[in-house]
Design a protein around this motif. Structure first.
Motif, PDB file in Angstrom:
ATOM      1  N   LEU A 109      25.935 -14.365 -13.166  1.00 52.73           N
ATOM      2  CA  LEU A 109      26.191 -13.141 -12.395  1.00 52.73           C
ATOM      3  C   LEU A 109      26.603 -13.472 -10.970  1.00 52.73           C
ATOM      4  O   LEU A 109      27.438 -12.779 -10.385  1.00 52.73           O
ATOM      5  CB  LEU A 109      24.938 -12.259 -12.391  1.00 52.73           C
ATOM      6  CG  LEU A 109      24.668 -11.484 -13.676  1.00 52.73           C
ATOM      7  CD1 LEU A 109      23.361 -10.737 -13.576  1.00 52.73           C
ATOM      8  CD2 LEU A 109      25.795 -10.522 -13.975  1.00 52.73           C
ATOM      9  N   VAL A 110      26.014 -14.528 -10.404  1.00 51.72           N
ATOM     10  CA  VAL A 110      26.430 -14.938  -9.059  1.00 51.72           C
ATOM     11  C   VAL A 110      27.907 -15.319  -9.082  1.00 51.72           C
ATOM     12  O   VAL A 110      28.653 -15.025  -8.158  1.00 51.72           O
ATOM     13  CB  VAL A 110      25.566 -16.112  -8.549  1.00 51.72           C
ATOM     14  CG1 VAL A 110      26.152 -16.693  -7.280  1.00 51.72           C
ATOM     15  CG2 VAL A 110      24.159 -15.639  -8.285  1.00 51.72           C
ATOM     16  N   GLY A 111      28.339 -15.926 -10.178  1.00 48.15           N
ATOM     17  CA  GLY A 111      29.752 -16.262 -10.312  1.00 48.15           C
ATOM     18  C   GLY A 111      30.654 -15.040 -10.286  1.00 48.15           C
ATOM     19  O   GLY A 111      31.817 -15.129  -9.902  1.00 48.15           O
ATOM     20  N   ARG A 112      30.099 -13.883 -10.671  1.00 46.36           N
ATOM     21  CA  ARG A 112      30.880 -12.647 -10.666  1.00 46.36           C
ATOM     22  C   ARG A 112      31.065 -12.076  -9.267  1.00 46.36           C
ATOM     23  O   ARG A 112      31.727 -11.051  -9.086  1.00 46.36           O
ATOM     24  CB  ARG A 112      30.191 -11.563 -11.527  1.00 46.36           C
ATOM     25  CG  ARG A 112      30.126 -11.822 -13.006  1.00 46.36           C
ATOM     26  CD  ARG A 112      31.456 -11.777 -13.688  1.00 46.36           C
ATOM     27  NE  ARG A 112      32.189 -10.533 -13.500  1.00 46.36           N
ATOM     28  CZ  ARG A 112      33.500 -10.404 -13.686  1.00 46.36           C
ATOM     29  NH1 ARG A 112      34.196 -11.460 -14.050  1.00 46.36           N
ATOM     30  NH2 ARG A 112      34.093  -9.257 -13.513  1.00 46.36           N
ATOM     31  N   HIS A 113      30.435 -12.705  -8.297  1.00 42.55           N
ATOM     32  CA  HIS A 113      30.359 -12.122  -6.954  1.00 42.55           C
ATOM     33  C   HIS A 113      31.716 -11.660  -6.416  1.00 42.55           C
ATOM     34  O   HIS A 113      31.838 -10.557  -5.890  1.00 42.55           O
ATOM     35  CB  HIS A 113      29.741 -13.146  -6.000  1.00 42.55           C
ATOM     36  CG  HIS A 113      29.438 -12.595  -4.648  1.00 42.55           C
ATOM     37  ND1 HIS A 113      28.229 -12.004  -4.348  1.00 42.55           N
ATOM     38  CD2 HIS A 113      30.179 -12.517  -3.518  1.00 42.55           C
ATOM     39  CE1 HIS A 113      28.235 -11.607  -3.096  1.00 42.55           C
ATOM     40  NE2 HIS A 113      29.403 -11.906  -2.561  1.00 42.55           N
ATOM     41  N   THR A 114      32.729 -12.503  -6.549  1.00 41.68           N
ATOM     42  CA  THR A 114      34.013 -12.144  -5.934  1.00 41.68           C
ATOM     43  C   THR A 114      34.731 -11.039  -6.693  1.00 41.68           C
ATOM     44  O   THR A 114      35.631 -10.417  -6.152  1.00 41.68           O
ATOM     45  CB  THR A 114      34.972 -13.345  -5.892  1.00 41.68           C
ATOM     46  OG1 THR A 114      35.005 -13.900  -7.195  1.00 41.68           O
ATOM     47  CG2 THR A 114      34.510 -14.375  -4.907  1.00 41.68           C
ATOM     48  N   ALA A 159      28.862  -0.921 -12.493  1.00 43.05           N
ATOM     49  CA  ALA A 159      29.327  -2.257 -12.094  1.00 43.05           C
ATOM     50  C   ALA A 159      28.352  -3.333 -12.557  1.00 43.05           C
ATOM     51  O   ALA A 159      28.759  -4.388 -13.045  1.00 43.05           O
ATOM     52  CB  ALA A 159      29.501  -2.303 -10.577  1.00 43.05           C
ATOM     53  N   GLU A 160      27.048  -3.046 -12.409  1.00 37.52           N
ATOM     54  CA  GLU A 160      26.051  -4.029 -12.837  1.00 37.52           C
ATOM     55  C   GLU A 160      26.157  -4.272 -14.336  1.00 37.52           C
ATOM     56  O   GLU A 160      26.080  -5.393 -14.815  1.00 37.52           O
ATOM     57  CB  GLU A 160      24.635  -3.530 -12.508  1.00 37.52           C
ATOM     58  CG  GLU A 160      24.258  -3.665 -11.055  1.00 37.52           C
ATOM     59  CD  GLU A 160      23.933  -5.100 -10.642  1.00 37.52           C
ATOM     60  OE1 GLU A 160      22.910  -5.624 -11.095  1.00 37.52           O
ATOM     61  OE2 GLU A 160      24.717  -5.688  -9.887  1.00 37.52           O
ATOM     62  N   LYS A 161      26.360  -3.167 -15.070  1.00 40.80           N
ATOM     63  CA  LYS A 161      26.436  -3.275 -16.514  1.00 40.80           C
ATOM     64  C   LYS A 161      27.664  -4.080 -16.918  1.00 40.80           C
ATOM     65  O   LYS A 161      27.597  -4.965 -17.787  1.00 40.80           O
ATOM     66  CB  LYS A 161      26.479  -1.879 -17.139  1.00 40.80           C
ATOM     67  CG  LYS A 161      26.157  -1.843 -18.610  1.00 40.80           C
ATOM     68  CD  LYS A 161      25.644  -0.476 -19.033  1.00 40.80           C
ATOM     69  CE  LYS A 161      25.587  -0.378 -20.548  1.00 40.80           C
ATOM     70  NZ  LYS A 161      26.865   0.030 -21.138  1.00 40.80           N
ATOM     71  N   ARG A 191      30.177  -9.054 -19.008  1.00 39.14           N
ATOM     72  CA  ARG A 191      31.101 -10.177 -18.852  1.00 39.14           C
ATOM     73  C   ARG A 191      30.333 -11.497 -18.842  1.00 39.14           C
ATOM     74  O   ARG A 191      30.734 -12.483 -19.463  1.00 39.14           O
ATOM     75  CB  ARG A 191      31.884  -9.986 -17.547  1.00 39.14           C
ATOM     76  CG  ARG A 191      32.770 -11.152 -17.174  1.00 39.14           C
ATOM     77  CD  ARG A 191      34.003 -11.222 -18.051  1.00 39.14           C
ATOM     78  NE  ARG A 191      34.825 -12.371 -17.689  1.00 39.14           N
ATOM     79  CZ  ARG A 191      35.317 -13.240 -18.568  1.00 39.14           C
ATOM     80  NH1 ARG A 191      35.082 -13.091 -19.860  1.00 39.14           N
ATOM     81  NH2 ARG A 191      36.052 -14.248 -18.171  1.00 39.14           N
ATOM     82  N   ALA A 192      29.183 -11.508 -18.162  1.00 39.67           N
ATOM     83  CA  ALA A 192      28.385 -12.727 -18.088  1.00 39.67           C
ATOM     84  C   ALA A 192      27.873 -13.113 -19.475  1.00 39.67           C
ATOM     85  O   ALA A 192      27.900 -14.293 -19.856  1.00 39.67           O
ATOM     86  CB  ALA A 192      27.206 -12.524 -17.136  1.00 39.67           C
ATOM     87  N   PHE A 224      30.301 -17.606 -25.119  1.00 38.22           N
ATOM     88  CA  PHE A 224      31.422 -18.538 -25.220  1.00 38.22           C
ATOM     89  C   PHE A 224      30.954 -19.987 -25.121  1.00 38.22           C
ATOM     90  O   PHE A 224      31.380 -20.852 -25.879  1.00 38.22           O
ATOM     91  CB  PHE A 224      32.434 -18.214 -24.109  1.00 38.22           C
ATOM     92  CG  PHE A 224      33.536 -19.217 -23.966  1.00 38.22           C
ATOM     93  CD1 PHE A 224      34.500 -19.343 -24.953  1.00 38.22           C
ATOM     94  CD2 PHE A 224      33.618 -20.026 -22.847  1.00 38.22           C
ATOM     95  CE1 PHE A 224      35.524 -20.259 -24.830  1.00 38.22           C
ATOM     96  CE2 PHE A 224      34.625 -20.949 -22.711  1.00 38.22           C
ATOM     97  CZ  PHE A 224      35.588 -21.069 -23.705  1.00 38.22           C
ATOM     98  N   ILE A 225      30.029 -20.269 -24.200  1.00 34.66           N
ATOM     99  CA  ILE A 225      29.558 -21.648 -24.083  1.00 34.66           C
ATOM    100  C   ILE A 225      28.310 -21.901 -24.917  1.00 34.66           C
ATOM    101  O   ILE A 225      27.803 -23.016 -24.961  1.00 34.66           O
ATOM    102  CB  ILE A 225      29.270 -22.047 -22.616  1.00 34.66           C
ATOM    103  CG1 ILE A 225      28.236 -21.097 -22.021  1.00 34.66           C
ATOM    104  CG2 ILE A 225      30.527 -22.097 -21.802  1.00 34.66           C
ATOM    105  CD1 ILE A 225      27.532 -21.719 -20.847  1.00 34.66           C
TER     106      ILE A 225
END
Lengths: 596, 289
Positions: free
Chosen positions: B104-109, B128-130, B135-136, B142-143
């Motif tokens: 989620l931190v990666g989603r910051h931008t 937005a949080e949802k 996405r996260a 995926f990984i």
């Protein structure tokens, strides 16, 4: 401790006694301790609390009675008495040993205090001797219980094993939702009762005895795994718990007959609110701010200036409370941004030193703005006295009011106002922490380089944390100006013997648990109550806190209430990639937390 | 080979000096869309320095770095916002955050909810949080770490921490992913899995630039490989070209290449003097290759 041999044929106790005898000692000793509280312990009522009456406990004897009773309950749970199984889910020895030690501590402290205060053991009645011996019995019993590792390890290791929380505590049976809420309600009522008793203790000895009982039994409940279960319940019913805590806080002044204790309450709340604001800066964003109390000062001075006090520079101005609260918060926010913008480019120790400097600048500047050495704004060291009481729609906060048969004094009124402000701050804290901005604060704290590489504008989010923390402190400051009638520069220093000052605020956050809501409030309550109640400590309180903090950092670095992040224990046992730190720490249960 | 025309990353004449030391010397470098490019070189060749110049951690002394035609500002968070995400040579996860929170931190931008919307909790905030969480979770699936979403990052095994770092970088929806030694410390199976992962990332339409020491990994993976030696780009080309290049071999083995005056004699003398010791060193070097 790393030994994993499972079934040693005969585990034995540290004290060589058969198991049945050990259990008997525990139960009998617990009952005897409780019973001994009904005897006369001393001949004169000079010792506070009047411990001279046969047949009725008084003062500290109540604490011995409680400790004995709780030890008895634990012992009965060990016997497998129906309905008490929840007290000892893992059937481990630690809760028993700690409960017995708590009883021993309180009782022996009382007996020694009697002998010490009155000048010799001759002042003890036979009852005192009986109590001392009776409280020793459960301890003997507890350490005679069979414990794994005894006989193989050194005595020190074995003693540790007796008070260590086991790794695996069987999972509880799920409760129905209403039962969960009932448990939380009961726990809140119990917590309020325990807290109220602590605030209402009238003399230092009683408070120390109270601390013995509370610390040892909380510890016992922790090692029994009940605290973990309870925090799981809280996690399920977060908003319900918050509401209950709020209700309990509102109920507090109604349990008080003396406004003096409401005064303690309101001061704890102000201190706690500011500590919670500091927790945003220190606990979430990881910025060590040693000058935080200046923001409380900005809020207090702003409120004093617009309060209508005749000694204020703007004596004609009298804002309503909502306006002065907002002005105070805004002034603190501006001050926070002004300090933050140049300093937040620094990291770690450098930031700490610069904030320490800015905190002192505030105090010295306020001290000098008296018209002689600077502009006449703050009246210098005399401060702004005669701040009028707040008045809400004709409800004068300065006067006592009768509400539903309860008398609410001046401090009780302010206490209730402060509960409201505290609720706002808790809401702001929890909402900010659980959001995009809160995550970026934590990311900055964890690893600033990685956080900026993830697209976080480090300076910006740090400045937001700084400004938010500052304005919350300013908000608390506006109330504190009215509570204390006057504002003077002296309390807003880095370190002093009474809270609030920057060192105490930081200590409250660290002691209580960084990054939690309840932690700083609990820390603030402790740090306020200790010097308040232990008068003899007053000139040595800084030394005492230094020692307490060192001990805490050694044995529980995550603070009294651990952050969820530090508390999460996952099923990674046996996973080879998890760094093997187990052997380095003493308590296996806190290993994952201690690594924080 | 597919035809690649649109450059994603263009470094032109990048030079990085630390005082008197020139760590990177006028390097020109391009990564095209849909490409996996490798960057190799011996230890201390300036690979990571070059990387840091690309991501804005260092401001290059000379030269420019541009992403899809626009010159990048030398600020890490702006580089990430522009669309370049990276991982670190030494894993730099947020150790005390959960797996999900890291991503989620990666989603910051890619989100913009500020303090006010967090405090007021309007419908926009919840939405937005949802969306961020969805996405996260997609990325975690995926990984292959979806099941461990609530674990603390520091409790993950090493290989999964590497994967999580990649997921966190992907969360910023980058057009170019920079991987700094993604297989360091991995066993052969894990390395294979990482290879598959990088191919999958490429198939998502993200160009990848990899720094790596593991030659087999690089030559299996990359469409193009550049070799950096002592801060200069020695050679660039397909795996075959680079593998066949004598200078690359020489640079890796530390042996003198043709035209290096006197080096051959010096080596001979040394060999004669050191005897068995020198022999053992050459044999270890041979193994290293």
């Amino acid at each position: 401790m790393t030994d994993i041999t499972k079934t040693t044929p005969a585990t034995r106790g540290l004290i060589p006694l058969p198991e049945a005898a050990a259990r008997g000692l525990l139960l009998g000793g617990g009952i005897a301790t409780a019973a001994s509280a009904f005897l006369a312990w001393t001949w004169t009522s000079e010792f506070p609390g009047d411990l001279t009456i046969n047949g009725y406990p008084g003062g500290l004897q109540w604490l011995t009675f409680t400790a004995g009773l709780l030890t008895t309950l634990f012992a009965l749970a060990l016997y497998g008495v129906r309905g008490l199984g929840w007290l000892l889910p893992a059937r481990n020895n630690a809760p028993l040993a700690l409960a017995a030690l708590g009883g021993l501590g309180t009782t022996w402290f009382t007996v020694i205090a009697i002998a010490n205060n009155l000048g010799g053991v001759v002042n003890l009645e036979p009852g005192g001797w009986i109590a001392a011996i009776a409280s020793l019995l459960p301890v003997l019993g507890a350490f005679a219980l069979p414990q794994e590792g005894v006989g193989k390890d050194s005595t020190k290791e074995s003693l540790k094993a007796y008070i260590t929380k086991p790794d695996a505590i069987p999972a509880p049976q799920p409760l129905t939702p209403w039962l969960e809420r009932a448990v939380i309600t009961l726990a809140t009522i119990l917590g309020l009762a325990v807290f109220t008793y602590g605030i209402d203790t009238e003399y230092g000895e009683l408070f120390i005895g109270y601390l013995f009982v509370v610390v040892f039994f909380t510890w016992a409940l922790h090692t029994a795994g009940i605290m973990d279960r309870f925090s799981r319940l809280v996690a399920h019913n977060r908003s319900f718990t918050l509401a209950m805590g709020f209700l309990a806080a509102i109920a507090f002044p109604f349990t008080q007959t003396d406004d003096h204790y409401a005064n303690i309450g309101v001061n704890i709340l102000i201190f706690g609110t500011v500590a919670l604001g500091l927790n945003i800066v220190v606990g979430l964003a990881g910025l060590l701010d040693l000058g935080y109390v200046a923001f409380l000062g900005v809020g207090a001075y702003t409120a004093a200036l617009v309060s209508g006090s005749e000694f204020s520079t703007f004596s004609g101005v009298q804002f309503p409370f909502w306006a002065s609260a907002l002005t105070g918060a805004a002034a603190s926010l501006i001050f926070g941004v002004l300090i933050g913008a140049p300093t937040l480019r620094l990291r770690g120790d450098y930031l700490a030193i610069v904030t320490l400097g800015f905190g002192e600048i505030f105090r010295i500047a306020v001290n000098n703005m008296d018209g002689d050495s600077g502009p006449d704004i703050t009246n210098g060291p005399n401060g702004i006295p005669a701040i009028p009481d707040l008045n809400f729609f004709g409800f004068n906060m300065g006067q006592a009011h009768d509400i539903g048969g309860f008398t609410l004094g001046r401090f009780a009124n302010y206490y209730l106002l402060m509960v409201l402000i505290m609720a706002i701050v808790v809401l702001v804290y929890t909402r900010a922490a659980d959001s995009r901005i809160g995550r970026s604060w934590i990311a900055i704290r964890e690893d600033e380089t990685a956080a900026t590489a993830m697209g976080i504008n480090g300076f910006r989010v740090k400045l937001i944390a700084f400004a938010l923390g500052a304005s919350l402190a300013g908000l608390a400051g506006t109330v504190s100006a009215h509570v204390t009638y006057s504002v003077v520069p002296t309390p807003y220093q880095f370190a002093g013997s009474t809270p609030p000052n920057s060192a105490f605020l930081l200590a409250a956050v660290v002691l209580g648990g960084m990054g939690t809501v309840a932690g700083p409030i609990l820390g603030a309550a402790l740090l306020y109550l200790l010097p308040e109640k232990l008068v003899f400590l007053q000139d040595k309180s800084l030394l005492a806190f230094g020692i307490a903090l060192i001990l805490l950092m050694r044995f529980r670095p995550e603070g009294i209430i651990a952050n969820r992040r530090n508390q999460l224990e996952f099923h990674e046992t046996g996973q080879l990639d998890v760094p093997e730190q187990t052997t380095l720490t003493d308590e296996p249960a806190t290993v994952t937390k201690a690594g924080a | 080979m597919t035809i690649m025309t649109t450059p994603v990353l263009e470094a032109r004449d990048v030079t990085m000096r630390f005082g008197g030391l020139t760590a990177v010397r006028s390097v020109d470098f391009t990564v095209n869309a849909g490409e996996i490019v490798g960057l190799i070189g011996p230890n201390g060749a300036g690979k990571t320095t070059f990387f840091n110049c690309l991501t804005g951690l260092y401001i290059p002394t000379e030269g420019t770095v541009s992403y899809k035609g626009t010159v990048l500002p030398p600020k890490p968070h702006l580089v990430t916002q522009a669309g370049i995400a990276r991982t670190f040579q030494n894993i730099r996860l947020f150790a005390n955050m959960t797996v999900l929170e890291n991503v989620l931190v990666g989603r910051h931008t890619r989100t913009k909810e500020g303090l006010w919307s967090a405090l007021l909790r309007g419908p926009g905030f919840k939405k937005a949080e949802k969306a961020s969480e969805e996405r996260a979770m997609e990325l975690l699936e995926f990984i292959g770490l979806a099941a461990k979403r609530d674990h603390l990052a520091r409790n993950l095994p090493y290989g999964e921490q590497r994967k999580l770092e990649i997921a966190r970088a992907l969360a910023s929806d980058p057009g170019l992913l920079l991987l700094d030694e993604p297989t360091a410390g991995m066993n052969p199976q894990e390395t294979r899995a990482t290879e598959e992962l990088v191919f999958a990332i490429r198939d998502m339409g993200v160009a990848v630039l990899v720094i790596e020491h593991d030659m087999r990994f690089i030559f299996n993976l990359c469409d193009r490989v550049a070799v950096l030696v002592q801060g200069e780009k020695l050679v660039e080309g397909t795996s075959e070209v680079v593998q066949a290049d004598e200078r690359v071999i020489a640079a890796y083995l530390g042996e003198p290449f043709e035209g290096d005056p006197g080096a051959a004699e010096a080596a001979e003398v040394a060999a004669a003097e050191a005897g068995a010791e020198a022999q053992s060193t050459t044999s270890t070097k041979g193994e290293a290759q």
